[in-house]
Design a protein around this motif. Sequence first.
Motif, PDB file in Angstrom:
ATOM      1  N   ALA A  92       0.829  -1.209   0.000  1.00  0.00           N
ATOM      2  CA  ALA A  92       0.000   0.000   0.000  1.00  0.00           C
ATOM      3  C   ALA A  92       0.859   1.252   0.000  1.00  0.00           C
ATOM      4  N   LYS A  93       1.871   1.256   0.826  1.00  0.00           N
ATOM      5  CA  LYS A  93       2.779   2.403   0.918  1.00  0.00           C
ATOM      6  C   LYS A  93       3.470   2.654  -0.423  1.00  0.00           C
ATOM      7  N   ALA A  94       3.971   1.589  -1.037  1.00  0.00           N
ATOM      8  CA  ALA A  94       4.675   1.720  -2.316  1.00  0.00           C
ATOM      9  C   ALA A  94       3.726   2.142  -3.431  1.00  0.00           C
ATOM     10  N   GLN A  95       2.518   1.584  -3.446  1.00  0.00           N
ATOM     11  CA  GLN A  95       1.568   1.905  -4.512  1.00  0.00           C
ATOM     12  C   GLN A  95       1.122   3.357  -4.440  1.00  0.00           C
ATOM     13  N   ILE A  96       0.901   3.866  -3.236  1.00  0.00           N
ATOM     14  CA  ILE A  96       0.497   5.266  -3.087  1.00  0.00           C
ATOM     15  C   ILE A  96       1.600   6.182  -3.606  1.00  0.00           C
ATOM     16  N   ALA A  97       2.842   5.913  -3.204  1.00  0.00           N
ATOM     17  CA  ALA A  97       3.958   6.746  -3.643  1.00  0.00           C
ATOM     18  C   ALA A  97       4.155   6.657  -5.156  1.00  0.00           C
ATOM     19  N   ASP A  98       4.109   5.444  -5.702  1.00  0.00           N
ATOM     20  CA  ASP A  98       4.324   5.263  -7.142  1.00  0.00           C
ATOM     21  C   ASP A  98       3.225   5.927  -7.970  1.00  0.00           C
ATOM     22  N   SER A  99       1.978   5.744  -7.559  1.00  0.00           N
ATOM     23  CA  SER A  99       0.860   6.325  -8.304  1.00  0.00           C
ATOM     24  C   SER A  99       0.929   7.844  -8.290  1.00  0.00           C
ATOM     25  N   PHE A 100       1.275   8.389  -7.145  1.00  0.00           N
ATOM     26  CA  PHE A 100       1.374   9.849  -7.037  1.00  0.00           C
ATOM     27  C   PHE A 100       2.523  10.371  -7.893  1.00  0.00           C
ATOM     28  N   LEU A 101       3.684   9.767  -7.768  1.00  0.00           N
ATOM     29  CA  LEU A 101       4.858  10.239  -8.511  1.00  0.00           C
ATOM     30  C   LEU A 101       4.652  10.111 -10.012  1.00  0.00           C
ATOM     31  N   HIS A 102       3.963   9.083 -10.445  1.00  0.00           N
ATOM     32  CA  HIS A 102       3.725   8.872 -11.872  1.00  0.00           C
ATOM     33  C   HIS A 102       2.943  10.036 -12.477  1.00  0.00           C
ATOM     34  N   GLY A 103       2.151  10.702 -11.653  1.00  0.00           N
ATOM     35  CA  GLY A 103       1.334  11.795 -12.161  1.00  0.00           C
ATOM     36  C   GLY A 103       1.986  13.159 -12.106  1.00  0.00           C
ATOM     37  N   VAL A 104       2.982  13.360 -11.224  1.00  0.00           N
ATOM     38  CA  VAL A 104       3.521  14.714 -11.052  1.00  0.00           C
ATOM     39  C   VAL A 104       4.932  14.898 -11.588  1.00  0.00           C
ATOM     40  N   LEU A 105       5.684  13.818 -11.724  1.00  0.00           N
ATOM     41  CA  LEU A 105       7.066  13.971 -12.163  1.00  0.00           C
ATOM     42  C   LEU A 105       7.157  14.352 -13.632  1.00  0.00           C
ATOM     43  N   LEU A 106       8.164  15.111 -13.946  1.00  0.00           N
ATOM     44  CA  LEU A 106       8.414  15.470 -15.339  1.00  0.00           C
ATOM     45  C   LEU A 106       8.706  14.195 -16.116  1.00  0.00           C
ATOM     46  N   GLY A 107       7.943  14.001 -17.203  1.00  0.00           N
ATOM     47  CA  GLY A 107       8.094  12.775 -17.977  1.00  0.00           C
ATOM     48  C   GLY A 107       7.112  11.704 -17.578  1.00  0.00           C
ATOM     49  N   GLY A 108       6.350  11.956 -16.514  1.00  0.00           N
ATOM     50  CA  GLY A 108       5.327  11.000 -16.104  1.00  0.00           C
ATOM     51  C   GLY A 108       4.077  11.168 -16.931  1.00  0.00           C
ATOM     52  N   ALA A 109       3.048  10.389 -16.635  1.00  0.00           N
ATOM     53  CA  ALA A 109       1.798  10.452 -17.383  1.00  0.00           C
ATOM     54  C   ALA A 109       1.085  11.749 -17.078  1.00  0.00           C
ATOM     55  N   SER A 110       0.693  12.466 -18.096  1.00  0.00           N
ATOM     56  CA  SER A 110      -0.044  13.711 -17.916  1.00  0.00           C
ATOM     57  C   SER A 110      -1.531  13.428 -17.911  1.00  0.00           C
ATOM     58  N   PRO A 111      -2.273  14.039 -16.989  1.00  0.00           N
ATOM     59  CA  PRO A 111      -3.717  13.815 -16.960  1.00  0.00           C
ATOM     60  C   PRO A 111      -4.411  14.320 -18.209  1.00  0.00           C
ATOM     61  N   LYS A 112      -3.722  15.193 -18.964  1.00  0.00           N
ATOM     62  CA  LYS A 112      -4.334  15.731 -20.179  1.00  0.00           C
ATOM     63  C   LYS A 112      -4.173  14.783 -21.357  1.00  0.00           C
ATOM     64  N   ASP A 113      -3.227  13.844 -21.230  1.00  0.00           N
ATOM     65  CA  ASP A 113      -3.006  12.917 -22.330  1.00  0.00           C
ATOM     66  C   ASP A 113      -4.212  12.020 -22.511  1.00  0.00           C
ATOM     67  N   GLU A 114      -4.649  11.857 -23.751  1.00  0.00           N
ATOM     68  CA  GLU A 114      -5.758  10.969 -24.042  1.00  0.00           C
ATOM     69  C   GLU A 114      -5.209   9.586 -24.346  1.00  0.00           C
ATOM     70  N   PRO A 115      -5.977   8.557 -24.066  1.00  0.00           N
ATOM     71  CA  PRO A 115      -5.500   7.216 -24.406  1.00  0.00           C
ATOM     72  C   PRO A 115      -5.292   7.076 -25.895  1.00  0.00           C
ATOM     73  N   ALA A 116      -4.323   6.265 -26.254  1.00  0.00           N
ATOM     74  CA  ALA A 116      -4.008   6.086 -27.667  1.00  0.00           C
ATOM     75  C   ALA A 116      -5.214   5.557 -28.429  1.00  0.00           C
ATOM     76  N   LYS A 117      -5.531   6.222 -29.537  1.00  0.00           N
ATOM     77  CA  LYS A 117      -6.675   5.809 -30.342  1.00  0.00           C
ATOM     78  C   LYS A 117      -6.222   4.839 -31.420  1.00  0.00           C
ATOM     79  N   HIS A 118      -7.156   4.021 -31.879  1.00  0.00           N
ATOM     80  CA  HIS A 118      -6.856   3.088 -32.956  1.00  0.00           C
ATOM     81  C   HIS A 118      -6.520   3.869 -34.212  1.00  0.00           C
ATOM     82  N   HIS A 119      -5.370   3.576 -34.816  1.00  0.00           N
ATOM     83  CA  HIS A 119      -4.920   4.312 -35.980  1.00  0.00           C
ATOM     84  C   HIS A 119      -5.614   3.792 -37.236  1.00  0.00           C
ATOM     85  N   GLU A 120      -6.344   4.699 -37.863  1.00  0.00           N
ATOM     86  CA  GLU A 120      -6.985   4.347 -39.125  1.00  0.00           C
ATOM     87  C   GLU A 120      -6.034   4.713 -40.256  1.00  0.00           C
ATOM     88  N   PRO A 121      -5.629   3.763 -41.075  1.00  0.00           N
ATOM     89  CA  PRO A 121      -4.685   4.077 -42.154  1.00  0.00           C
ATOM     90  C   PRO A 121      -5.315   5.004 -43.180  1.00  0.00           C
TER      91      PRO A 121
END
Length: 259
Positions: free
Chosen positions: A193-222
Amino acid sequence: MGQQKTAPESGTRESERRRTILRAAIDVFARKGYHGCRIADVAKEAGVAYGLVYHYFKNKDELLETVFETGWSGFIARARAVAESEGPLVDKVRRIADVAFEAYRVDPRAVKVLILEIARSPAGARINRQTAFVDVIRLSAQMFTHAKEAGELRPDVDPLLASALLFGSIEMGLTAFVVGLADARDTAMLERAKAQIADSFLHGVLLGGASPKDEPAKHHEPSKHEAVKHEPAKHEPAPDAAPPKREKAAPKARAPKRG
């Protein structure tokens, strides 16, 4: 004649009695809640006379307030030491989470009282919770501000909100154990629990982490060009080649005319 007790010895005994009563109050608050707790319960738990509790605390409100001040001040001191220490933000966030979960591991009843009877109960309104919680959020916000200036934090992250979110995540993680959703005796679960809370939080705020504004990858239509490009090759005649000529059928023989 017996020797008279010196002032230091008397003071030590007074301090021990006070700590014993305070410990008993924590156990009773954790077991019965603020409204179910009576001074008589605390006296019985501490093994002292009913009137002795009032010698140190005028009522159970003061008892609850002292429980908060003792527990919270200890947490603040340890969190401050981490926030103001040298090192990367990743390490500091993990260490702050470790401070909180270690406090629960060592004294789960005290943390239960802090969360359920003070932080969320109307009984806690008697305590200046706002000042206490604001202090720890501002303390942590300074840590995030320094990390942002050092280029560790995403530029769109607000340090004050990041601080509030960190401690909110820690509180909710501990609440899962306090209310029995997770087994407090499972040390491996506490570590996860301790590790998951820290990892989840850091993944969202660190430079290079997942941005909340990023949309999930869409299926590429050729595109039409890509679709044609990837189609299997068809055997078609060269553009300059003349189409094959059809051979003419031999003329049918005519029947001879009769005279």
